[in-house]
Design an enzyme around this catalytic site. Structure first.
Site, short mmCIF file in Angstrom:
data_model
loop_
_atom_site.label_atom_id
_atom_site.label_comp_id
_atom_site.label_asym_id
_atom_site.label_seq_id
_atom_site.Cartn_x
_atom_site.Cartn_y
_atom_site.Cartn_z
N GLY A 243 4.61 -5.48 1.62
CA GLY A 243 3.21 -5.44 2.01
C GLY A 243 2.76 -4.00 2.16
O GLY A 243 3.33 -3.11 1.53
N SER A 244 1.79 -3.79 3.02
CA SER A 244 1.21 -2.45 3.12
C SER A 244 2.11 -1.53 3.94
O SER A 244 2.91 -1.99 4.77
CB SER A 244 -0.17 -2.54 3.77
OG SER A 244 -0.03 -3.12 5.05
N GLU A 265 9.31 -3.02 1.09
CA GLU A 265 8.69 -2.73 -0.21
C GLU A 265 7.21 -2.53 0.07
O GLU A 265 6.50 -3.50 0.35
CB GLU A 265 8.88 -3.91 -1.18
CG GLU A 265 10.29 -4.15 -1.59
CD GLU A 265 10.84 -3.06 -2.49
OE1 GLU A 265 10.05 -2.27 -3.04
OE2 GLU A 265 12.07 -3.00 -2.62
N GLU A 395 -4.30 3.98 -1.76
CA GLU A 395 -4.05 2.79 -2.57
C GLU A 395 -5.27 1.86 -2.48
O GLU A 395 -5.67 1.46 -1.40
CB GLU A 395 -2.82 2.06 -2.04
CG GLU A 395 -2.48 0.85 -2.87
CD GLU A 395 -1.22 0.15 -2.40
OE1 GLU A 395 -1.12 -0.12 -1.19
OE2 GLU A 395 -0.36 -0.11 -3.25
#
Ligand code: NAD
Length: 493
Positions: A243-244, A265, A395
């Protein structure tokens, strides 16, 4: 955007909307439910049981019992392998249904879900099943006084919490679940609140594959309640999160209580570099797909495009032309190439970046909403933004790429590495030396050369810097779901 042109019936009833705990589909203890929405229309698909902290506790206890006393970790490795392989087979047999759920809930094109993403998830289970029989240790000659037989053995960790995002709900669940199971762990999966449906169905398929009750538990619910409890739970030995980066930090904080192992991740802002000697046609096609696939909702998306000055105009014009041709629409329409963003909240976030981008650079193409219902955004290319602008640094996680020029290799490597992220990267060149130089100097977990976005069960994937810890897939992932025990036997005594 009618769906009548496609044989699949999106309105068919959904079978699994409850929590899967200890082999049974059950309501949340407090009876709460939440709506899951179709991002192509904004309409409610169904109500799903909303797991809270108490439901996570139940699921963790079930997983704990299954690990401490159940057959799964004690099974012959080839029996465990066979069950995981069967799960891959069942996914293939179920591709149309689980693909339908993925399109309904997440928005990705149905043809891609059924023809690409479900088979990729099945391939992952097939590939990972083989590790159940190959978790070997080693024998070690040691120099300590005396005579010893010293060896290592690889052991499962115990109960693993898997916290999954909404961009590739089935596949990222599979990336985590398959190696966790192959090693003999038991799991609690917390799918993203926006996309619980395919994971609940995956839970049902685990039971059908003969994976014993309690080994795989699925608790749908919100991150701040169910996710948080799973990450902090004292009976959970490891948490694997995608996730973030902001949420990744919260997971780390929550995990520190019992020092559980953590795989993260996280986000990315990946540089995709096109040199003047590249096959320009291939670079244009691959880079366009590398950012707009899945509506740009991919952590590995090539969202920073660096093009050599000599070919910059040609590449940007070529990508803009391709971007304008992409069919954006309801995933159930057969000609749809990219679907909607996953939710209104995410649509608003990406729209905010479109506004920011207009102030920081020029719009080459796109920049607007598509249609009036659902959360569709045009494939968008910005150019001329400064390297310290927000659209270059942050992002966006949508169909938005920022193009910049460069003149030489040192300059572009410095620009590519000027980011807190380090997930993926792309290099397009016919020069072998340039390809290897960039591949070795770029700070990223993955480098694609003359291609972009190739994933395979056998290829490790993951990030450096603030893109995370650990790897998914390949044999490397097994290190993240096992520990090494060292046994030293005095053979004189
Ligand atoms: P998110 O971090 O908000 O949510 C991801 C998951 O974490 C969801 O299941 C959510 O419910 C859960 N969660 C949220 N808060 C939590 C908390 N406090 N404790 C425990 N769990 C919590 O991210 P998202 O919005 O779902 O996904 C988009 C982001 O994820 C993007 O930034 C993207 O880069 C990143 N991502 C990374 C990868 C990768 O492989 N590196 C893959 C996909 C997405």
């Amino acid at each position: 955007m009618s769906t009548s042109s496609h044989p699949v019936d999106p309105s068919k009833a959904i079978e699994h909307t409850q929590l899967l705990i200890d082999g049974e589909f059950v309501d949340a203890l407090d009876g709460k439910t939440f709506e899951t929405l179709n991002p192509a229309t904004g309409a409610v698909i169904t109500q799903v049981a909303e797991g809270g902290a108490a439901d996570i506790d139940r699921a963790v206890q079930a997983a704990r019992r299954a690990y401490d006393h159940g057959p799964w970790p004690r099974m012959k490795p080839d029996e465990r392998a066979a069950a995981i392989w069967r799960l891959g087979d069942l996914l293939l047999a179920d591709a149309e249904e689980i693909g339908r759920l993925e399109t309904l809930d997440q928005g990705k094109p149905y043809s891609q879900a059924v023809g690409g993403y479900v088979p990729a998830a099945a391939a992952l289970f097939h590939y990972m099943s083989g590790f159940a029989t190959k978790l070997e240790g080693s024998t070690i000659p040691i120099s300590a006084p005396g005579r010893y037989h010293t060896y290592t053995q690889r052991e499962a960790l115990g109960v693993v919490g898997l916290i999954v995002p909404w961009n590739f709900p089935l596949n990222i669940a599979a990336w985590k679940l398959a190696p966790a199971l192959a090693a003999g762990n038991t799991v609690v999966i917390k799918p993203a609140e926006a996309t619980p449906l395919s994971t609940l169905r995956l839970g049902q398929l685990c039971l059908e594959a003969g994976i014993p009750p309690g080994v795989v538990n699925v608790v749908a619910g919100y991150g701040s309640t169910a996710g948080q409890r799973l990450a902090e739970h004292p009976l959970v030995d490891k948490v694997s999160f995608t996730g973030s980066t902001a949420t990744g930090r919260r997971i780390l904080e929550a995990a520190k209580g019992n020092l559980k192992r953590v795989t993260l991740e996280l986000g990315g802002k990946s540089a995709n570099i096109i040199f003047a000697d590249a096959d320009i046609e291939a670079a244009i096609a691959g880079s366009t797909d590398g950012i707009f696939n899945n509506a740009g909702q991919a952590c590995a998306a090539g969202s920073r495009l660096y093009v050599h000055d000599d070919v910059y105009d040609e590449v940007v014009a070529g990508m803009a032309e391709k971007a304008r041709q992409i069919k954006v629409g309801d995933g159930f329409e057969p000609d749809t190439e990219i679907g909607p963003l996953v939710s209104l909240e995410h649509f608003d976030r990406v729209s905010g970046y479109l506004d920011i981008g207009r102030g920081e650079g020029e719009v080459v193409t796109g920049g607007a909403r598509v249609g009036e219902q659902g959360y569709f955004i045009e494939p968008t290319i910005f150019a001329g933004a400064a390297q310290d602008s927000r659209i270059v640094k942050e992002e966006i996680f949508g169909p938005v790429v920022v193009a910049s020029r460069f003149r030489d290799t040192d300059e572009v490597i410095a620009m590519a590495n000027d980011t807190r992220y380090g997930l993926s990267s792309g290099v397009w060149t016919r020069n072998v030396s340039t390809a290897h130089t960039v591949a070795s100097r770029i700070q990223a977990g993955n480098v694609w050369v003359n291609t972009y976005g190739v994933f395979d069960a056998a290829m490790p994937f993951g990030g450096v810097k603030e893109s995370g810890w650990g790897r998914e897939m390949g044999h490397e992932v097994m290190n993240d779901y096992t520990d090494v025990k060292t046994v030293c036997v005095n053979i004189d005594g």
